[in-house]
Structures are given as structure tokens and as C-alpha cells.
Design a protein around this motif. Structure first.
Motif: not given
Lengths: 156, 90
Positions: A12-14, A61-65, A116-120
């Protein structure tokens, strides 16, 4: 290269950090809203101009399309993956088998924000639009999801 | 998480023709006025109370999905006659 250990917080941060217009759809959206349904994937519906922004954030974050942006726009779908699998839909609009159409721009305009969580915050289609997304697949499991969404509407 | 949400056989994944889907949707929503709906409402209440944040709900379901998959894989190995890692009876 990282093996892709990935927390839900990081997901969610990403998405938020990418500034892409991204709607959380699919069963993870139902779960976030409070429906106890099972799934293994994240599903996002994004604006077609924001493919590059989303990909850049996830590559950090090492996730690729699975496809180049232009190819993704042409096919309407692609996957971002490593430790987590994220199905990404890029269509301007989608229709149910009965011909009910939902445009991204309209769903985005009606979106709801969920902390979803604090501030995000995550952007989700409104409940009525989520129900329409469930009619796209028209499978028995989608019927079950529509039941949960209808009950969530009662509580809203 | 009830049986209704257990993952994925071909039945759950096979699209239904549009008219049939609309009919079943109407029937499903009408059934929510009865005991099935009450049970689902109670489940929603429990889930929200037990896991009050979106992140806690996602983490719980992730854990349950992994458990269900592990169980399915174990059952498949067992059905196919492959050795399992469960303790042997004495």
C-alpha cells in the motif's frame, strides 16, 4: 535481486508513493472492506497514463512488470510480480457480459478512500462500482462476492 | 472463513451466461433476507470486531489462504499415494 519478500504495508505504501491513479479491486478490496473471502493476489485497475509511474514504484521494491507499458496498454492487462503477484488492469472501460459498462474515469471520480494503516490510504471503487466489477467475470464466486458487497452496503 | 469462500475449483471459476447470472444474482440477493443473510451478517460483525483494521483483515486472510493451500496440497499428495511428511503411526 531481492527474492521479493513483501509486506502488505509495503504494497500500500508503494501504490501511494507512485501517485498512480490506482483502484484496488478484486477480493483484496472486499477483504479490506470487511468481507472474509479468500484470495492470493492483489488486483489493481489503473489509469492508462500511469503505467510507468506504478511500474517505477514497484521496481524500486524489486517487483517487475510482465509487459512494456505500451504493450500493457494495448492488451489491457499485465502482471507485476516477484514475491507478490499483482494483476493490473489498464483498460479505459470494461463491460459486463450483459453490456453494462464502467469507465475508469467514472469509477475514479466516485472512488472511496480507505485508511489501510496510519496515514496510508487506498483508493477503492464505491460499493456499487465494485459490484459491477464482480459482474465482469460472471462466475459463481463473483455471485458470492456480490452477496458480501450487498451486505457491506447495508452497513454503510 | 466459511466453506463458501474456500478457493477455487473449476465450478467457481466457470463464467455463467449473462441472463443466468442476472437471475442467480437476483435470487442470491433475495436469499439475504433469510437465515443465510443473517449468518453472513453475523460473520461480517465478527470479522470487523476481531480484525478492526484493513491490514489486520488482509493478514488474517493471507494466513488462512496459505493454510488452505497447504491442506489441499497435502491432500493431493496423499490421494496420489506419494509419501507425506506427516508422522507415521507406531
Amino acid at each position: 535481486v531481492s527474492t521479493g519478500e513483501f509486506s502488505d504495508e509495503e504494497f500500500f505504501r508503494t501504490v501511494a508513493a507512485s501517485h498512480a491513479r490506482a483502484l484496488l479491486i478484486g477480493r483484496r478490496a472486499l477483504i479490506a472492506l470487511g468481507a472474509p473471502v479468500m484470495t492470493a493476489d492483489y488486483d489493481l485497475w489503473i489509469h492508462r497514463d500511469d503505467v510507468e509511474a506504478l511500474n517505477a514504484a514497484f521496481e524500486a521494491v524489486s517487483h517487475f512488470p510482465s509487459k512494456e507499458p505500451e504493450q500493457a496498454r494495448l492488451s489491457g492487462r499485465y502482471v507485476i510480480e516477484n514475491g507478490e503477484r499483482i494483476d493490473v488492469m489498464v483498460a479505459r472501460a470494461a463491460s459486463t457480459p450483459s453490456g453494462e459498462s464502467l469507465a475508469f474515469e467514472d469509477a475514479w471520480a466516485r472512488r472511496s478512500l480507505l485508511e489501510v494503516f496510519r496515514g496510508v490510504f487506498a483508493s477503492l471503487p464505491c460499493l456499487d462500482d465494485l459490484i459491477v466489477t464482480k459482474r465482469w467475470g460472471s462466475r459463481p464466486r463473483d455471485l458470492a462476492d456480490i452477496e458480501w458487497l450487498s451486505l457491506l452496503k447495508e452497513r454503510a | 472463513v466459511t466453506d463458501k469462500e474456500l478457493p477455487s475449483g473449476s465450478f467457481w471459476e466457470t463464467p455463467i451466461p449473462a441472463e443466468e447470472f442476472a437471475r442467480r444474482e437476483r435470487e442470491s440477493l433475495a436469499a439475504l433476507a433469510g437465515p443465510e443473510g443473517d449468518e453472513m451478517r453475523a460473520t461480517l460483525e465478527w470479522f470487523a470486531r476481531r480484525y478492526p483494521t484493513p491490514l489486520a483483515r488482509i493478514a488474517y486472510i493471507r494466513r488462512k489462504t496459505q493454510e488452505a493451500r497447504a491442506f489441499q496440497e497435502h491432500a493431493m499428495r496423499h490421494m496420489n499415494g506419494a509419501p507425506t511428511d506427516e508422522p507415521k503411526s507406531p
